[in-house]
Design a protein around this motif. Structure first.
Motif, PDB file in Angstrom:
ATOM      1  N   GLU A 246     -24.124  -7.643 -38.585  1.00  0.00           N
ATOM      2  CA  GLU A 246     -25.471  -7.634 -38.029  1.00  0.00           C
ATOM      3  C   GLU A 246     -26.533  -7.601 -39.127  1.00  0.00           C
ATOM      4  O   GLU A 246     -27.599  -8.202 -38.991  1.00  0.00           O
ATOM      5  N   ASP A 247     -26.232  -6.911 -40.206  1.00  0.00           N
ATOM      6  CA  ASP A 247     -27.189  -6.761 -41.303  1.00  0.00           C
ATOM      7  C   ASP A 247     -27.041  -7.970 -42.233  1.00  0.00           C
ATOM      8  O   ASP A 247     -26.183  -7.987 -43.122  1.00  0.00           O
ATOM      9  N   LYS A 248     -27.867  -8.986 -42.036  1.00  0.00           N
ATOM     10  CA  LYS A 248     -27.759 -10.196 -42.842  1.00  0.00           C
ATOM     11  C   LYS A 248     -29.108 -10.895 -42.942  1.00  0.00           C
ATOM     12  O   LYS A 248     -29.979 -10.727 -42.097  1.00  0.00           O
ATOM     13  N   THR A 249     -29.252 -11.684 -44.003  1.00  0.00           N
ATOM     14  CA  THR A 249     -30.489 -12.427 -44.215  1.00  0.00           C
ATOM     15  C   THR A 249     -30.174 -13.733 -44.939  1.00  0.00           C
ATOM     16  O   THR A 249     -29.161 -13.839 -45.634  1.00  0.00           O
ATOM     17  N   ARG A 250     -31.039 -14.699 -44.746  1.00  0.00           N
ATOM     18  CA  ARG A 250     -30.877 -16.005 -45.407  1.00  0.00           C
ATOM     19  C   ARG A 250     -32.192 -16.359 -46.086  1.00  0.00           C
ATOM     20  O   ARG A 250     -33.242 -16.354 -45.458  1.00  0.00           O
ATOM     21  N   VAL A 251     -32.105 -16.649 -47.374  1.00  0.00           N
ATOM     22  CA  VAL A 251     -33.283 -17.018 -48.152  1.00  0.00           C
ATOM     23  C   VAL A 251     -33.140 -18.483 -48.562  1.00  0.00           C
ATOM     24  O   VAL A 251     -32.105 -18.882 -49.116  1.00  0.00           O
ATOM     25  N   THR A 252     -34.158 -19.295 -48.295  1.00  0.00           N
ATOM     26  CA  THR A 252     -34.107 -20.715 -48.630  1.00  0.00           C
ATOM     27  C   THR A 252     -35.253 -21.083 -49.578  1.00  0.00           C
ATOM     28  O   THR A 252     -36.122 -20.273 -49.871  1.00  0.00           O
ATOM     29  N   LYS A 253     -35.202 -22.324 -50.047  1.00  0.00           N
ATOM     30  CA  LYS A 253     -36.254 -22.868 -50.920  1.00  0.00           C
ATOM     31  C   LYS A 253     -36.451 -22.032 -52.184  1.00  0.00           C
ATOM     32  O   LYS A 253     -37.589 -21.823 -52.644  1.00  0.00           O
TER      33      LYS A 253
ATOM     34  N   PHE B 192     -37.295 -31.306 -64.153  1.00  0.00           N
ATOM     35  CA  PHE B 192     -36.413 -31.423 -62.989  1.00  0.00           C
ATOM     36  C   PHE B 192     -36.459 -30.123 -62.196  1.00  0.00           C
ATOM     37  O   PHE B 192     -36.251 -29.037 -62.740  1.00  0.00           O
ATOM     38  N   SER B 193     -36.738 -30.240 -60.906  1.00  0.00           N
ATOM     39  CA  SER B 193     -36.743 -29.070 -60.028  1.00  0.00           C
ATOM     40  C   SER B 193     -35.775 -29.302 -58.875  1.00  0.00           C
ATOM     41  O   SER B 193     -35.717 -30.401 -58.315  1.00  0.00           O
ATOM     42  N   ASN B 194     -35.013 -28.281 -58.557  1.00  0.00           N
ATOM     43  CA  ASN B 194     -34.192 -28.314 -57.349  1.00  0.00           C
ATOM     44  C   ASN B 194     -34.247 -26.941 -56.684  1.00  0.00           C
ATOM     45  O   ASN B 194     -34.858 -26.008 -57.213  1.00  0.00           O
ATOM     46  N   TYR B 195     -33.643 -26.846 -55.513  1.00  0.00           N
ATOM     47  CA  TYR B 195     -33.808 -25.653 -54.694  1.00  0.00           C
ATOM     48  C   TYR B 195     -32.456 -25.104 -54.257  1.00  0.00           C
ATOM     49  O   TYR B 195     -31.471 -25.841 -54.144  1.00  0.00           O
ATOM     50  N   TYR B 196     -32.442 -23.794 -53.998  1.00  0.00           N
ATOM     51  CA  TYR B 196     -31.225 -23.094 -53.591  1.00  0.00           C
ATOM     52  C   TYR B 196     -31.458 -22.353 -52.276  1.00  0.00           C
ATOM     53  O   TYR B 196     -32.596 -22.032 -51.915  1.00  0.00           O
ATOM     54  N   CYS B 197     -30.350 -22.074 -51.605  1.00  0.00           N
ATOM     55  CA  CYS B 197     -30.385 -21.144 -50.474  1.00  0.00           C
ATOM     56  C   CYS B 197     -29.380 -20.031 -50.764  1.00  0.00           C
ATOM     57  O   CYS B 197     -28.456 -20.202 -51.573  1.00  0.00           O
ATOM     58  N   CYS B 198     -29.574 -18.899 -50.116  1.00  0.00           N
ATOM     59  CA  CYS B 198     -28.689 -17.757 -50.354  1.00  0.00           C
ATOM     60  C   CYS B 198     -28.525 -16.959 -49.063  1.00  0.00           C
ATOM     61  O   CYS B 198     -29.512 -16.618 -48.399  1.00  0.00           O
ATOM     62  N   VAL B 199     -27.275 -16.690 -48.706  1.00  0.00           N
ATOM     63  CA  VAL B 199     -26.955 -15.845 -47.560  1.00  0.00           C
ATOM     64  C   VAL B 199     -26.491 -14.488 -48.097  1.00  0.00           C
ATOM     65  O   VAL B 199     -25.579 -14.428 -48.927  1.00  0.00           O
ATOM     66  N   LEU B 200     -27.118 -13.439 -47.630  1.00  0.00           N
ATOM     67  CA  LEU B 200     -26.767 -12.071 -48.030  1.00  0.00           C
ATOM     68  C   LEU B 200     -26.443 -11.266 -46.777  1.00  0.00           C
ATOM     69  O   LEU B 200     -27.106 -11.406 -45.750  1.00  0.00           O
ATOM     70  N   ALA B 201     -25.419 -10.440 -46.877  1.00  0.00           N
ATOM     71  CA  ALA B 201     -25.045  -9.619 -45.714  1.00  0.00           C
ATOM     72  C   ALA B 201     -24.343  -8.356 -46.168  1.00  0.00           C
ATOM     73  O   ALA B 201     -23.742  -8.313 -47.251  1.00  0.00           O
ATOM     74  N   CYS B 202     -24.441  -7.337 -45.325  1.00  0.00           N
ATOM     75  CA  CYS B 202     -23.818  -6.052 -45.627  1.00  0.00           C
ATOM     76  C   CYS B 202     -22.987  -5.610 -44.430  1.00  0.00           C
ATOM     77  O   CYS B 202     -23.487  -5.575 -43.290  1.00  0.00           O
ATOM     78  N   LYS B 203     -21.749  -5.287 -44.675  1.00  0.00           N
ATOM     79  CA  LYS B 203     -20.862  -4.818 -43.623  1.00  0.00           C
ATOM     80  C   LYS B 203     -21.261  -3.406 -43.190  1.00  0.00           C
ATOM     81  O   LYS B 203     -21.674  -2.591 -44.022  1.00  0.00           O
ATOM     82  N   SER B 204     -21.119  -3.113 -41.934  1.00  0.00           N
ATOM     83  CA  SER B 204     -21.446  -1.785 -41.428  1.00  0.00           C
ATOM     84  C   SER B 204     -20.656  -0.718 -42.186  1.00  0.00           C
ATOM     85  O   SER B 204     -19.448  -0.892 -42.420  1.00  0.00           O
ATOM     86  N   PRO B 205     -21.302   0.377 -42.580  1.00  0.00           N
ATOM     87  CA  PRO B 205     -20.583   1.427 -43.303  1.00  0.00           C
ATOM     88  C   PRO B 205     -19.613   2.212 -42.435  1.00  0.00           C
ATOM     89  O   PRO B 205     -18.855   3.034 -42.941  1.00  0.00           O
ATOM     90  N   LYS B 206     -19.604   1.971 -41.135  1.00  0.00           N
ATOM     91  CA  LYS B 206     -18.708   2.717 -40.242  1.00  0.00           C
ATOM     92  C   LYS B 206     -17.614   1.791 -39.704  1.00  0.00           C
ATOM     93  O   LYS B 206     -17.826   0.602 -39.528  1.00  0.00           O
TER      94      LYS B 206
END
Length: 272
Positions: free
Chosen positions: A192-199, A258-272
């Motif tokens: 559930e705890d997740k985020t996506r960063v683009t550009k 030269f410029s290019n772009y990245y995306c990144c998915v970050l997430a954390c598993k529940s501590p319980k």
């Protein structure tokens, strides 16, 4: 899933030389996320590690780092580059990881998550991650800007058209996962705890030679080369000629921005 061009003689060294490195911005984003989540910096596992560039980034920050790849040639290249005392490499698929349940603090994949069977490898990531453990999947996007004097737009259009051709002819499902900026992978992450960063912008200066080397190092071009080598060679030569003509120079050593772009998915598993 194995792709034979990664095993071609000399290709791993070529890939190591020309593949564009992820920007420090991505590294800082990942480290900030780990600190925010209070992640222990114990064991990190880098999936699809290739020649070990992303694996080595993790080394100063974790007690132990293991790079995982299915290509023996890539693993050999990673080991030959030189490494940190706390880094090792293992030949294994991302869908069947050689780690015990709940034993890993961090799982990463740089320009690799789109190669795996999404459902199977995410199930493995969930299995091996400790409660409270994190993941980071990041990738360059087929979005580019080239800048040189007053011909930047024509250069960009020409370069983007070349990649559009490669994606249309040889991309398939793997390329679609990249083109949608990892949205499908993000949606599939079972936490559930997740985020996506683009550009995420990466900007550098490089010569036309290195720019073409980058094109040649991309798996889509390698697939083109294995399918029709004569046409692929002609494609690369034509791209070179068009770029030099637009720039008004005959020297492939001429540098451009030269410029290019990245995306990144970050997430954390529940501590319980």
């Amino acid at each position: 899933m194995a792709y034979p061009y990664f095993e071609r003689k000399g290709y791993s060294s070529f890939y190591q030389k020309y593949m564009i490195r992820e920007p420090l911005t991505v590294h800082k984003l990942i480290l900030s996320y780990l600190e925010e989540k209070g992640n222990p910096f114990g064991l990190a596992v880098d999936l699809g590690c290739g020649t070990g560039e992303s694996t080595r980034f993790l080394a100063p920050h974790f007690q132990k780092v293991v790079g995982i790849d299915i290509s023996e040639a890539q693993i050999r290249e990673a080991e030959s580059v030189g490494t940190f005392h706390n880094v090792s490499y293992v030949l294994a698929p991302a869908e069947k990881l050689p780690f015990q349940d709940h034993s890993v603090d961090m799982v990463t994949a740089s320009a690799a998550a789109h190669w795996f069977n999404t459902e199977e490898f995410l199930r493995e990531v969930d299995r091996v991650l400790k409660p409270g453990g994190s993941l980071a999947f990041y990738c360059p996007l087929p979005q580019f800007d080239l800048c040189y004097k007053d011909c930047s737009q024509r250069l960009t259009d020409t370069f983007v058209a070349a990649f559009d051709f490669l994606f249309a002819e040889y991309g398939g499902k793997i390329a679609e996962l990249v083109k949608d900026e990892y949205k499908h992978i993000f949606d599939s992450v079972p936490f559930e705890d997740k985020t996506r960063v683009t550009k995420i912008l990466r900007k550098s200066t490089m010569s036309v030679v290195k720019l073409l080397g980058f094109v040649e190092s991309v798996y889509l071009f390698q697939l083109f080369l294995s399918t029709d080598s004569a046409a692929a060679v002609e494609f690369l030569q034509n791209l070179k000629d068009r770029i030099l003509n637009i720039m008004g120079t005959s020297s492939a050593g001429t540098e451009l921005e030269f410029s290019n772009y990245y995306c990144c998915v970050l997430a954390c598993k529940s501590p319980k």
